[in-house]
Write an enzyme that holds these catalytic residues in place. Structure first.
Site, PDB file in Angstrom:
ATOM      1  N   LYS A   1      25.532  61.797  36.578  1.00 14.00           N
ATOM      2  CA  LYS A   1      25.580  61.503  35.252  1.00 14.00           C
ATOM      3  C   LYS A   1      24.445  62.079  34.584  1.00 14.00           C
ATOM      4  O   LYS A   1      24.631  62.364  33.492  1.00 14.00           O
ATOM      5  CB  LYS A   1      25.369  59.978  35.129  1.00 14.00           C
ATOM      6  CG  LYS A   1      26.608  59.111  35.678  1.00 14.00           C
ATOM      7  CD  LYS A   1      26.456  57.597  36.076  1.00 14.00           C
ATOM      8  CE  LYS A   1      27.377  56.873  36.712  1.00 14.00           C
ATOM      9  NZ  LYS A   1      27.387  55.668  37.020  1.00 14.00           N
TER      10      LYS A   1
ATOM     11  N   GLN B   1      22.722  50.709  37.124  1.00 16.33           N
ATOM     12  CA  GLN B   1      23.577  51.380  38.323  1.00 16.33           C
ATOM     13  C   GLN B   1      23.694  50.120  39.182  1.00 16.33           C
ATOM     14  O   GLN B   1      22.807  49.705  39.604  1.00 16.33           O
ATOM     15  CB  GLN B   1      23.185  52.373  38.925  1.00 16.33           C
ATOM     16  CG  GLN B   1      23.845  52.969  40.022  1.00 16.33           C
ATOM     17  CD  GLN B   1      25.179  53.584  39.666  1.00 16.33           C
ATOM     18  OE1 GLN B   1      25.515  54.337  38.392  1.00 16.33           O
ATOM     19  NE2 GLN B   1      26.211  53.285  40.153  1.00 16.33           N
TER      20      GLN B   1
ATOM     21  N   ASP C   1      28.516  50.943  29.624  1.00 11.85           N
ATOM     22  CA  ASP C   1      29.434  50.930  30.672  1.00 11.85           C
ATOM     23  C   ASP C   1      30.632  49.946  30.116  1.00 11.85           C
ATOM     24  O   ASP C   1      31.584  49.946  30.943  1.00 11.85           O
ATOM     25  CB  ASP C   1      28.949  50.204  31.870  1.00 11.85           C
ATOM     26  CG  ASP C   1      28.337  51.201  33.005  1.00 11.85           C
ATOM     27  OD1 ASP C   1      29.101  52.236  33.078  1.00 11.85           O
ATOM     28  OD2 ASP C   1      27.251  50.771  33.485  1.00 11.85           O
TER      29      ASP C   1
END
Ligand code: NAP
Length: 328
Positions: A71, A115, A138
């Site tokens: 990412k 994460q 997200d």
């Protein structure tokens, strides 16, 4: 010839001979999206500052470390500012909440990525709920989920929106088609179901208690497999000519499994011998290639789009936060 015409023709000609399925190349679509974003990022940087993403990676999970590394690399490739924050795996819920609050308050951070999985002592739900919905790249915050369900602008879960990009950019018709999704997770199954519904597909969501799963799946023009079970979707799940989107990322670590699933693909067996493991999706690779009209491979299908859409969400969040979405 359009993809739907190709697919229909494949369906009609199935009995006489079979056309090779169209492989929906996620790497190519990711590169297109990143190239489009790069231009927008350059313009924003010239006007003030680049959009910024903070990735919080708590603990030491090797798979998470690889995801976060990829990412950050993607951020660098399009000129986004990025920051990796790595608290120890002893971090408490309260400390995580304080960290998120600090990131919420920082002006130059437009997107916050926590994460998962978090260390077991951390209350993940509380932490995700603490992320400012305007920075929730997200798309997991209930506020953004509600905006998605009610078809209002917001930040949408990346894998789900990536699947829509694959379908649209490959000219796969959605409106009026039957879509079957196997899997009802909050991060993939449910959001992709709403996105397809909003595109006027007739949507069925299946799960581990669905009776007659293969027969339901076989009704699909668009079949999305988001299950986490290696090669569960075999030929009897696939209507000839259907578009199959394989979200699964399952690592095979025994030769017996590899030989069973990749019996007709000696190159994969060789790859296993060299690397000690291989990836397989939720769909049986040979069956999907034979029966589908179009399909996403694993790897190189849905996976690359998840990162591309994270970048897209970060740029979108930055535009909304700076109010430049009106002029962009
Ligand atoms: P998840 O949260 O574990 O959800 C799996 C879903 O599949 C559940 O709804 C479960 O049903 C259903 N299921 C499990 N076994 C089943 C069976 N035998 N028959 C029918 N349904 C079954 O998984 P997820 O997070 O959605 O991820 C799914 C897969 O996608 C995993 O392989 C994951 O690694 C992969 N993934 C890939 C990406 C990417 O970027 N490529 C992103 C996210 C996830 P119940 O609800 O009844 O338990």
């Amino acid at each position: 010839m359009r993809v739907d015409q190709q697919r229909q023709m494949k369906h009609y000609l199935m009995l006489s001979f079979s056309l090779p399925a169209l492989v929906l190349n996620g790497n190519r679509i990711r590169d297109q999206i990143l190239a489009e974003l790069r231009a927008g990022v350059e313009a924003m940087t010239a006007r003030g500052r680049p959009p910024g993403l903070a990735a919080v990676l708590a603990g030491r999970n090797p798979a998470s470390e690889i995801y976060v590394r990829n990412k950050i690399k993607a951020c660098e490739s399009i000129g986004l500012y990025s920051e990796k924050i790595t608290p120890p795996d002893t971090i408490t819920t309260e400390e995580m909440l304080a960290l998120v609050a600090e990131l919420n308050a920082r002006e130059e951070i437009d997107g916050i990525l926590v994460q998962l999985p978090l260390p077991p002592q951390v209350d993940s739900k509380r932490v995700l709920l603490a992320v400012d919905p305007a920075k929730d790249v997200d798309g997991f915050h209930p506020m953004n989920v509600g905006l998605l369900v009610t078809q209002r602008p917001g930040l949408v879960a990346c894998t789900a929106s990536g699947i829509l990009e694959i379908l649209k950019r490959s000219n796969i018709p959605i409106s009026g088609r039957r879509a079957v999704i196997i899997g009802r997770s909050d991060i993939v199954g449910k959001p992709v179901a709403f996105l397809l519904l909003h595109e006027n597909a007739t949507v069925t969501i299946c799960h581990s208690r669905t009776a007659g799963l293969a027969a339901v799946a076989r009704e699909a023009d668009i079949l999305v497999a988001a299950i986490g079970r290696p090669a569960l979707v075999t030929r009897e799940f696939i209507r000839p000519g259907a578009t199959v989107i394989d979200v699964g990322m399952n690592r095979l670590e025994t030769l017996t499994d590899v030989e069973r699933i990749f019996a007709s693909m000696p190159a994969k067996i060789e790859e296993f011998r060299q690397k000690g493991s291989v990836l397989v999706g939720d769909c049986h690779p040979a069956d999907v290639a034979e029966c589908a009209g179009a399909y996403t491979p694993v790897p190189g299908g849905v996976g690359p789009l998840t990162i591309a859409m994270l970048m897209a969400n970060t740029v979108k969040a930055a535009k909304c936060r700076t109010g430049s979405s009106r002029s962009a």
